[in-house]
Design a protein around this motif. Sequence first.
Motif, PDB file in Angstrom:
ATOM      1  N   HIS A  89       0.822  -1.209   0.000  1.00  0.00           N
ATOM      2  CA  HIS A  89       0.000   0.000   0.000  1.00  0.00           C
ATOM      3  C   HIS A  89       0.859   1.263   0.000  1.00  0.00           C
ATOM      4  O   HIS A  89       0.368   2.355  -0.272  1.00  0.00           O
ATOM      5  CB  HIS A  89      -0.907   0.001   1.229  1.00  0.00           C
ATOM      6  CG  HIS A  89      -0.158   0.198   2.513  1.00  0.00           C
ATOM      7  ND1 HIS A  89       0.541  -0.820   3.108  1.00  0.00           N
ATOM      8  CD2 HIS A  89       0.008   1.291   3.282  1.00  0.00           C
ATOM      9  CE1 HIS A  89       1.112  -0.357   4.200  1.00  0.00           C
ATOM     10  NE2 HIS A  89       0.806   0.923   4.341  1.00  0.00           N
ATOM     11  N   ASN A 135       0.955   3.063  -3.626  1.00  0.00           N
ATOM     12  CA  ASN A 135      -0.283   3.328  -4.362  1.00  0.00           C
ATOM     13  C   ASN A 135      -0.200   4.656  -5.105  1.00  0.00           C
ATOM     14  O   ASN A 135       0.348   5.631  -4.602  1.00  0.00           O
ATOM     15  CB  ASN A 135      -1.477   3.376  -3.410  1.00  0.00           C
ATOM     16  CG  ASN A 135      -1.964   2.011  -3.031  1.00  0.00           C
ATOM     17  OD1 ASN A 135      -1.584   1.024  -3.633  1.00  0.00           O
ATOM     18  ND2 ASN A 135      -2.807   1.959  -2.024  1.00  0.00           N
ATOM     19  N   ASP A 159      -2.182   7.878  -6.455  1.00  0.00           N
ATOM     20  CA  ASP A 159      -3.385   8.606  -6.060  1.00  0.00           C
ATOM     21  C   ASP A 159      -3.795   9.541  -7.191  1.00  0.00           C
ATOM     22  O   ASP A 159      -3.231  10.623  -7.333  1.00  0.00           O
ATOM     23  CB  ASP A 159      -3.130   9.394  -4.782  1.00  0.00           C
ATOM     24  CG  ASP A 159      -4.370  10.064  -4.252  1.00  0.00           C
ATOM     25  OD1 ASP A 159      -5.474   9.727  -4.734  1.00  0.00           O
ATOM     26  OD2 ASP A 159      -4.248  10.920  -3.357  1.00  0.00           O
ATOM     27  N   SER A 167      -6.238  11.423  -7.401  1.00  0.00           N
ATOM     28  CA  SER A 167      -6.841  12.668  -6.931  1.00  0.00           C
ATOM     29  C   SER A 167      -5.792  13.681  -6.479  1.00  0.00           C
ATOM     30  O   SER A 167      -6.121  14.827  -6.196  1.00  0.00           O
ATOM     31  CB  SER A 167      -7.815  12.379  -5.783  1.00  0.00           C
ATOM     32  OG  SER A 167      -7.114  11.853  -4.678  1.00  0.00           O
ATOM     33  N   ASP A 168      -4.536  13.274  -6.410  1.00  0.00           N
ATOM     34  CA  ASP A 168      -3.467  14.183  -6.016  1.00  0.00           C
ATOM     35  C   ASP A 168      -3.260  15.230  -7.103  1.00  0.00           C
ATOM     36  O   ASP A 168      -3.272  14.905  -8.297  1.00  0.00           O
ATOM     37  CB  ASP A 168      -2.177  13.382  -5.812  1.00  0.00           C
ATOM     38  CG  ASP A 168      -1.072  14.237  -5.231  1.00  0.00           C
ATOM     39  OD1 ASP A 168      -0.249  14.731  -6.029  1.00  0.00           O
ATOM     40  OD2 ASP A 168      -1.046  14.403  -4.000  1.00  0.00           O
ATOM     41  N   PHE A 180      -0.547  14.478  -9.695  1.00  0.00           N
ATOM     42  CA  PHE A 180      -0.680  13.286 -10.522  1.00  0.00           C
ATOM     43  C   PHE A 180      -0.854  13.676 -11.980  1.00  0.00           C
ATOM     44  O   PHE A 180      -1.665  14.533 -12.321  1.00  0.00           O
ATOM     45  CB  PHE A 180      -1.889  12.472 -10.063  1.00  0.00           C
ATOM     46  CG  PHE A 180      -2.128  11.236 -10.882  1.00  0.00           C
ATOM     47  CD1 PHE A 180      -1.361  10.101 -10.693  1.00  0.00           C
ATOM     48  CD2 PHE A 180      -3.121  11.208 -11.843  1.00  0.00           C
ATOM     49  CE1 PHE A 180      -1.581   8.960 -11.437  1.00  0.00           C
ATOM     50  CE2 PHE A 180      -3.347  10.076 -12.594  1.00  0.00           C
ATOM     51  CZ  PHE A 180      -2.567   8.949 -12.387  1.00  0.00           C
TER      52      PHE A 180
END
Length: 137
Positions: A57, A60, A62, A64-65, A68
């Motif tokens: 984990h 991972n 993201d 929504s960052d 990104f």
Amino acid sequence: MMDEEEERSHFNYDKIVEQQNLSKRKKKLLMKKEELVTDDFQVNVDDARFQAMYTSHLFNLDPSDPNFKKTKAAQKILEEKARRRHQGSTEAKGKQDNVAEEKPVAKKNLDPALSMLIKSVKNKTEQFQTRKKQKVK
């Protein structure tokens, strides 16, 4: 003169500003949709050095960052992780079915120090349980 003034329509500054803001928002939304960055980077999802990326984990991605970037490589990694998660869940179901059919496995030989520690903990918990029962009565 009065007729000319009545025929003229006055502009509403608030409406003009609102329309401009809406058009800016639409442009931003379109730009976000087309944000797929073009690059020539190829990801080898089968590389054994990066197996932790699919199991841990801590690695991972993201989406929504704000930092990104939606690239083909990132999309490929996300798809591979989802595929492996689905594959792992189907394998786990298959193993559970097989475990019921197999004979129970004998205990493995433990380190003597570890077995002594286990016995000590068991004895202390038994003593604690008996004291607790005596106090309750």
